[in-house]
Scaffold this active site. Sequence first.
Site, PDB file in Angstrom:
ATOM      1  N   GLU A   1       0.449  -1.109   0.014  1.00 47.70           N
ATOM      2  CA  GLU A   1      -0.014   0.065  -0.119  1.00 47.70           C
ATOM      3  C   GLU A   1       1.117   1.420  -0.331  1.00 47.70           C
ATOM      4  O   GLU A   1       1.942   1.009   0.645  1.00 47.70           O
ATOM      5  CB  GLU A   1      -1.142  -0.098   0.992  1.00 47.70           C
ATOM      6  CG  GLU A   1      -1.490   1.265   1.618  1.00 47.70           C
ATOM      7  CD  GLU A   1      -2.603   1.734   0.351  1.00 47.70           C
ATOM      8  OE1 GLU A   1      -3.459   0.674  -0.041  1.00 47.70           O
ATOM      9  OE2 GLU A   1      -2.187   3.074  -0.387  1.00 47.70           O
TER      10      GLU A   1
ATOM     11  N   ASP B   1      -8.039   1.052  -7.815  1.00 51.77           N
ATOM     12  CA  ASP B   1      -8.453   2.653  -8.327  1.00 51.77           C
ATOM     13  C   ASP B   1      -8.680   2.962  -9.658  1.00 51.77           C
ATOM     14  O   ASP B   1      -8.115   1.728 -10.880  1.00 51.77           O
ATOM     15  CB  ASP B   1      -7.322   3.993  -8.137  1.00 51.77           C
ATOM     16  CG  ASP B   1      -7.241   3.790  -6.720  1.00 51.77           C
ATOM     17  OD1 ASP B   1      -7.639   4.460  -6.035  1.00 51.77           O
ATOM     18  OD2 ASP B   1      -5.711   3.847  -5.840  1.00 51.77           O
TER      19      ASP B   1
ATOM     20  N   ASP C   1     -16.151  -3.088  -7.492  1.00 54.56           N
ATOM     21  CA  ASP C   1     -17.493  -3.033  -8.070  1.00 54.56           C
ATOM     22  C   ASP C   1     -17.743  -1.734  -9.446  1.00 54.56           C
ATOM     23  O   ASP C   1     -18.395  -1.539  -9.669  1.00 54.56           O
ATOM     24  CB  ASP C   1     -18.256  -2.123  -6.641  1.00 54.56           C
ATOM     25  CG  ASP C   1     -17.852  -0.539  -6.749  1.00 54.56           C
ATOM     26  OD1 ASP C   1     -16.711  -0.150  -6.902  1.00 54.56           O
ATOM     27  OD2 ASP C   1     -18.324   0.432  -6.514  1.00 54.56           O
TER      28      ASP C   1
ATOM     29  N   THR D   1     -13.848  -6.939   1.855  1.00 53.71           N
ATOM     30  CA  THR D   1     -12.931  -5.913   2.629  1.00 53.71           C
ATOM     31  C   THR D   1     -13.093  -4.179   2.736  1.00 53.71           C
ATOM     32  O   THR D   1     -14.912  -4.618   2.738  1.00 53.71           O
ATOM     33  CB  THR D   1     -11.967  -5.337   0.853  1.00 53.71           C
ATOM     34  OG1 THR D   1     -12.955  -4.523   0.467  1.00 53.71           O
ATOM     35  CG2 THR D   1     -11.817  -6.308   0.101  1.00 53.71           C
ATOM     36  N   GLU D   2     -13.242  -2.621   3.147  1.00 54.99           N
ATOM     37  CA  GLU D   2     -13.114  -2.320   3.600  1.00 54.99           C
ATOM     38  C   GLU D   2     -14.526  -1.573   2.931  1.00 54.99           C
ATOM     39  O   GLU D   2     -15.257  -1.265   3.078  1.00 54.99           O
ATOM     40  CB  GLU D   2     -12.665  -1.259   4.166  1.00 54.99           C
ATOM     41  CG  GLU D   2     -11.550  -1.326   5.490  1.00 54.99           C
ATOM     42  CD  GLU D   2     -10.445  -2.205   5.722  1.00 54.99           C
ATOM     43  OE1 GLU D   2     -10.088  -2.914   4.390  1.00 54.99           O
ATOM     44  OE2 GLU D   2     -10.361  -2.405   6.852  1.00 54.99           O
TER      45      GLU D   2
ATOM     46  N   GLU E   1     -15.366  -3.070  -0.266  1.00 54.91           N
ATOM     47  CA  GLU E   1     -16.479  -4.073  -0.396  1.00 54.91           C
ATOM     48  C   GLU E   1     -17.949  -3.691   1.150  1.00 54.91           C
ATOM     49  O   GLU E   1     -19.399  -3.700  -0.031  1.00 54.91           O
ATOM     50  CB  GLU E   1     -16.115  -5.473   0.109  1.00 54.91           C
ATOM     51  CG  GLU E   1     -16.730  -6.791  -0.782  1.00 54.91           C
ATOM     52  CD  GLU E   1     -16.379  -7.726  -1.364  1.00 54.91           C
ATOM     53  OE1 GLU E   1     -14.810  -7.302  -0.581  1.00 54.91           O
ATOM     54  OE2 GLU E   1     -17.127  -8.546  -1.852  1.00 54.91           O
TER      55      GLU E   1
HETATM   56  N1  SAM Z   1      -7.990  -2.813  -1.279  1.00 52.11           N
HETATM   57  C1  SAM Z   1      -9.096  -1.797  -0.202  1.00 52.11           C
HETATM   58  C2  SAM Z   1     -10.251  -2.054   0.123  1.00 52.11           C
HETATM   59  O1  SAM Z   1     -11.070  -3.142  -0.904  1.00 52.11           O
HETATM   60  O2  SAM Z   1     -10.956  -1.181   0.598  1.00 52.11           O
HETATM   61  C3  SAM Z   1      -8.176  -0.234  -0.411  1.00 52.11           C
HETATM   62  C4  SAM Z   1      -8.954  -0.333  -2.168  1.00 52.11           C
HETATM   63  S1  SAM Z   1      -8.591   1.074  -2.523  1.00 52.11           S
HETATM   64  C5  SAM Z   1      -9.600   2.538  -3.946  1.00 52.11           C
HETATM   65  C6  SAM Z   1      -6.970   0.952  -3.520  1.00 52.11           C
HETATM   66  C7  SAM Z   1      -5.497   1.816  -2.757  1.00 52.11           C
HETATM   67  O3  SAM Z   1      -5.275   0.774  -3.495  1.00 52.11           O
HETATM   68  C8  SAM Z   1      -5.752   2.664  -2.305  1.00 52.11           C
HETATM   69  O4  SAM Z   1      -5.104   3.019  -0.857  1.00 52.11           O
HETATM   70  C9  SAM Z   1      -4.493   3.323  -2.640  1.00 52.11           C
HETATM   71  O5  SAM Z   1      -3.511   4.525  -2.092  1.00 52.11           O
HETATM   72  C10 SAM Z   1      -4.553   1.473  -3.374  1.00 52.11           C
HETATM   73  N2  SAM Z   1      -2.576   1.627  -4.361  1.00 52.11           N
HETATM   74  C11 SAM Z   1      -3.456   2.576  -5.528  1.00 52.11           C
HETATM   75  N3  SAM Z   1      -2.293   1.998  -7.037  1.00 52.11           N
HETATM   76  C12 SAM Z   1      -1.168   1.702  -5.731  1.00 52.11           C
HETATM   77  C13 SAM Z   1       0.491   0.951  -5.919  1.00 52.11           C
HETATM   78  N4  SAM Z   1       0.604   1.495  -7.123  1.00 52.11           N
HETATM   79  N5  SAM Z   1       1.161   0.773  -5.132  1.00 52.11           N
HETATM   80  C14 SAM Z   1       0.381   1.107  -3.883  1.00 52.11           C
HETATM   81  N6  SAM Z   1      -0.666   1.109  -3.962  1.00 52.11           N
HETATM   82  C15 SAM Z   1      -1.819   0.963  -4.522  1.00 52.11           C
END
Ligand code: SAM
Length: 213
Positions: free
Chosen positions: A69, A118, A154, A191-192, A194
Amino acid sequence: MRVRHKPWAKDKLAEYPNIVVTNPTKHYGEWHQIFENNHPIHLEIGTGKGGFITEMAKAHPDSNFIGIEMHDSVIVSALEKCLDLSLDNVRLLNVDARELADFFAESEISELYLNFSDPWPKNRHEKRRLTYHTFLAQYEFVLEKGGRLNLKTDNQGLFEYSLESFSRYGLTLDNLSLDLHKSDFPLNVLTEYEKKFSDMGHRIYRCEAIFGK
Ligand code: SAM
């Protein structure tokens, strides 16, 4: 994603080098030594606050889990969960996954998870999507033969894009679900994101992509 800045996060992460591994390139090819066993290593990219990886680690004590992360203010919540649950089979990396193939040797990872990545919907940001072909090439390198990438989201656009990207790369798809929470998929660990999106009524998509090598 909006991240609430926690100025103390960096110091807290540094207090637990046994869980938060700094300078992962130093451990290239030696991750089983870090865990002091030969159990399979599962890797989650974009671990967020760590709900998924910590529940998985609790449910599977005979596997090792690594969460990547890039935001310290977010991964610090994953660290707190590891501490609360006294997990010894989780390691956290506060790094960008773009460097993945510098951290892990060929076939060092057994299984990979992308949860609610993302979506980067603009075409000009395609290269940032974690299912872009340059990421798939790194996953192919670090995963063992037959290793699986498990994807949940989603976001319909990201899901469709990922299916196309997997298929163009020649991966085999398995266990595809267009509505995971209404399917009979066993033992889904939430996941959070989700929980949040599902409570808002969003449908959850899931699939597995198999790297044959
Ligand atoms: N997986 C978690 C969940 O489902 O609750 C978090 C989802 S959140 C939308 C996406 C996470 O991926 C973010 O915390 C972001 O910082 C991390 N992230 C995105 N691209 C990344 C990368 N290239 N390397 C490390 N973390 C990354």
